[in-house]
Design a protein around this motif. Structure first.
Motif, PDB file in Angstrom:
ATOM      1  N   UNK A   1      67.564  31.742  24.939  1.00  0.00           N
ATOM      2  CA  UNK A   1      66.176  31.109  24.433  1.00  0.00           C
ATOM      3  C   UNK A   1      66.570  30.796  22.803  1.00  0.00           C
ATOM      4  N   UNK A   2      67.273  31.630  21.749  1.00  0.00           N
ATOM      5  CA  UNK A   2      67.497  31.453  20.726  1.00  0.00           C
ATOM      6  C   UNK A   2      68.105  30.177  20.541  1.00  0.00           C
ATOM      7  N   UNK A   3      69.574  30.306  21.341  1.00  0.00           N
ATOM      8  CA  UNK A   3      70.382  29.342  20.956  1.00  0.00           C
ATOM      9  C   UNK A   3      69.869  27.706  21.270  1.00  0.00           C
ATOM     10  N   UNK A   4      69.231  27.782  22.417  1.00  0.00           N
ATOM     11  CA  UNK A   4      68.793  26.473  22.806  1.00  0.00           C
ATOM     12  C   UNK A   4      67.337  26.131  21.806  1.00  0.00           C
ATOM     13  N   UNK A   5      66.708  26.920  21.458  1.00  0.00           N
ATOM     14  CA  UNK A   5      65.739  26.758  20.339  1.00  0.00           C
ATOM     15  C   UNK A   5      66.362  26.143  19.095  1.00  0.00           C
ATOM     16  N   UNK A   6      67.355  26.637  18.679  1.00  0.00           N
ATOM     17  CA  UNK A   6      68.172  26.206  17.422  1.00  0.00           C
ATOM     18  C   UNK A   6      68.974  25.058  17.562  1.00  0.00           C
TER      19      UNK A   6
END
Length: 277
Positions: free
Chosen positions: A4-9
């Motif tokens: 979630x964090x990687x794709x959001x960034x």
């Protein structure tokens, strides 16, 4: 959560960093002057006004965000589908996005309930979500029927839409909320939006060069977005109520989304008319 964090960034949040390029292109095509300072002044004013709204009117702000998000998702996903009746197409945009949001929220209530309760103090959303649960898969079924009625003149496109839509629904309903949201928002919606932005801005004879120019021009604002989110997350983590981090992150994303939806709506409407002509 790591995915979630990687794709959001990588795609989720940065895709809004190109808003000023879109607005500049819109002004140019309309033979109007464009000021980056004026654009971001209005942009920040909308964000601040919405942040104030979240503070004083959390319920109304939540409803507004869900409606805007539903319309925005529908507007993007249905860009290349034409309907004879414009009013029904507009309604279908909301219905399409709302059904996806409902499945995301209801399918993993263990995460969505604490987020909503953190936004609306002294309120337990579990009863409301329990009442909405029977409609979780009724809305997608109705959405498919609406799509078949609206776009039946292009059968292959309609079948493609229904199959793609049902695959999305099945995937996000079977995954935890962070993973399902990341797959739809960051991997589907954001990448499609970036593609639409590229096609809207690119010159037909120099698309590769234009793509590099777009990425290069938007990179400072992507870095600012990353820095802002990191600072916000760090501040929340250091606060006296770190358990509200998801709720505050949700609100932060909604504040960024409000002006972005306005810019994208104008672009998508114009791009839709150009593609139909």
């Amino acid at each position: 959560w790591i995915f979630f964090i990687i794709t959001m960034f990588v795609t989720g949040l940065p895709h809004g960093a190109f808003d000023y390029l879109v607005a500049k292109q819109q002004a140019s095509s309309n033979h109007k002057s464009f000021s980056v300072t004026r654009f971001y002044t209005h942009y920040l004013f909308k964000m601040i006004a919405y942040a104030v709204g979240w503070y004083f009117f959390p319920v109304a702000s939540l409803v507004l965000f869900l409606l805007l998000s539903a319309y925005h998702f529908g507007e993007s996903d249905l860009l290349h589908y034409s309907a004879t009746k414009r009013s029904l197409k507009e309604l279908h945009k909301v219905f399409h996005g709302a059904s996806i949001l409902l499945v995301l929220i209801i399918s993993d209530a263990t995460i969505s309930i604490p987020i909503i309760n953190g936004i609306i103090k002294d309120y337990d959303s579990s009863a409301l979500l329990h009442q909405l649960e029977p409609y979780t898969y009724i809305l997608p079924a109705i959405n498919c029927v609406i799509a078949w009625i609206l776009y039946r003149n292009a059968i292959l496109h309609t079948i493609y839409y229904i199959i793609t839509y049902l695959i999305i629904i099945i995937i996000i309903s079977s995954l935890p909320l962070p993973l399902g949201f990341a797959l739809y928002f960051s991997c589907w919606h954001s990448i499609n939006t970036l593609t639409d932005i590229h096609q809207f801005l690119a010159n037909n004879h120099a698309q590769k060069k234009q793509l590099w120019h777009i990425l290069k021009s938007g990179s400072p604002f992507i870095l600012l977005t990353w820095a802002g989110i990191v600072i916000a997350l760090y501040s929340i983590q250091q606060s006296s109520q770190p358990q509200n981090i998801l709720s505050l992150l949700f609100i932060s994303i909604s504040i960024l989304t409000l002006p972005h939806v306005g810019v994208m709506s104008i672009m998508l409407n114009k791009y839709s008319k150009q593609s139909q002509n």
